[in-house]
Design an enzyme around this catalytic site. Structure first.
Site, short mmCIF file in Angstrom:
data_model
loop_
_atom_site.label_atom_id
_atom_site.label_comp_id
_atom_site.label_asym_id
_atom_site.label_seq_id
_atom_site.Cartn_x
_atom_site.Cartn_y
_atom_site.Cartn_z
N CYS A 1 0.87 -1.17 0.00
CA CYS A 1 0.00 0.00 0.00
C CYS A 1 0.91 1.22 0.00
CB CYS A 1 -0.90 0.02 1.22
SG CYS A 1 -2.10 1.38 1.18
N LYS B 1 -12.66 -3.82 2.85
CA LYS B 1 -12.00 -3.02 3.87
C LYS B 1 -12.78 -1.73 4.06
CE LYS B 1 -7.62 -0.79 5.00
NZ LYS B 1 -6.21 -0.60 4.63
N ARG C 1 -2.15 3.46 12.72
CA ARG C 1 -1.65 4.66 12.04
C ARG C 1 -0.59 5.36 12.89
NH1 ARG C 1 -7.28 6.81 9.24
NH2 ARG C 1 -7.61 4.91 8.00
N LYS D 1 -12.01 -6.62 6.79
CA LYS D 1 -11.32 -5.80 7.79
C LYS D 1 -12.11 -4.54 8.07
CE LYS D 1 -7.14 -3.07 8.10
NZ LYS D 1 -5.96 -2.60 7.41
#
Ligand code: PBG
Length: 327
Positions: A119, A194, A204, A248
């Site tokens: 990603c 997701k 994060r 997710k």
């Protein structure tokens, strides 16, 4: 169809993860990898989880493998000042995640299943999951970069590349790029369903991957969306050649897991995300009290239809001999 059924059978590790007798065969531990040496930095919002340089991670995973942890999912973490808008760090073949994959493959061969995050959110300075122009996240340009990142992860030895971005068409593009580069036995773990969830906060922090402005709602699913949309996402990725289909977050979406299980034919994975993990630790800082809650949650994932469970609890389950593991 762009599908190779042998991918999920290619190694003893993959066969065990997907078909092992015990629920614990399907557990996958998440790890955060940084550049440098001797780094072992606790992540305050994820108790028990550290950011580690390759040398430290190598030791840690050797202990994990010794205890029986089969699955390992790696995420790269970079300093903010090294990032740029186009995520060029993601194409550096000397990056920490790729170096870690190489040594882990050397150390453990088929006895581990290695998954690599693919990603752009960990490599762009704006923290978005793709190339940005005029405030929009570009789809097809991003897919092209993701396909290159996936080939690098395959070269480094990943069993599965984890497509966690939610761009349209990326599973097919990644499969084609892997084929063109000769990586016929590398699989695609699609984060097929997701959500733009509020449960990702601690991750994060850990990965320094928060969007600097805006959010991820133009690509990740709306938590209010119908199960039909989720099923369609999963079916599209199945048709594009995904080897594993992931939902997710996990806990708030077990209805979706069950629906995907019946609507598709690929093994289903869940991602028991950072916010879910942090809630359990906040409620039960004491491990003896945490045990029953963690076990109950893992059984819920299995009951909903997951055969692969990505969870930060994996190591502790083996370490303490929960879920019937022989400690
Ligand atoms: C994105 C990615 C995210 C997570 C895994 N991969 C965060 C996001 O979409 O913002 C979250 C995982 C967690 O919360 O544990 N590459």
């Amino acid at each position: 169809m762009n599908v190779r059924m042998r991918i999920n059978r290619w190694t003893s590790g993959r066969r065990e993860m997907l078909n092992g007798h015990a629920l614990t065969s399907g557990l996958v531990q998440g790890h955060f990898v940084v550049d440098g040496q001797g780094i072992d930095e606790p992540i305050p919002s994820l108790p028990g989880i550290h950011r580690q340089s390759v040398d430290v991670l190598r030791q840690r995973i050797a202990e994990d493998v010794n205890m029986g942890v089969l699955g390992h999912m790696l995420f790269p973490v970079h300093p903010q000042e090294a990032k740029d808008p186009d995520g060029r760090l993601g194409l550096n073949s000397d990056g920490p995640m790729l170096r870690a994959l190489k040594v882990l493959r050397e150390d453990h061969g088929e006895a581990v299943v290695l998954m690599a995050d693919v990603c752009m959110c960990t490599v762009t300075d704006h923290g978005h999951c793709g190339h940005v122009a005029g405030g929009a996240i570009l789809n097809d340009e991003t897919v092209a970069t993701l396909a290159q990142m996936a080939v690098l992860a395959a070269q480094a030895g990943a069993d599965y590349v984890g497509a966690s971005d939610m761009m349209d068409g990326r599973v097919g593009a990644i499969r084609t790029a892997l084929e063109d580069a000769g990586h016929h036995s590398t699989g695609v773990l699609s984060y097929a369903v997701k959500y733009a969830s509020a449960f990702y906060g601690p991750f994060r922090d850990a990965a320094g991957s928060s969007p600097q402005s805006g959010d991820r709602r133009s690509h990740q699913m709306d938590p209010r969306a119908s199960v039909n949309e989720a099923v369609m996402e999963a079916q599209l990725d199945e048709a594009e050649g995904a080897d594993l289909l992931m939902v997710k977050p996990a806990l708030a979406y077990l209805d979706v897991v069950a629906a995907v299980r019946t609507a598709t034919r690929r093994p289903v994975a869940v991602y028991n995300v950072s916010g879910e993990y942090a809630m359990v630790h906040a409620q039960h800082p004491d491990a003896d009290e945490r045990k029953a809650v963690v076990e109950e949650i893992m059984h819920a994932f299995q009951r909903a239809g997951a055969s692969v469970i990505v969870t930060y609890h994996a190591r502790e389950i083996f370490e303490r001999g929960w879920l019937g593991v022989q400690a």
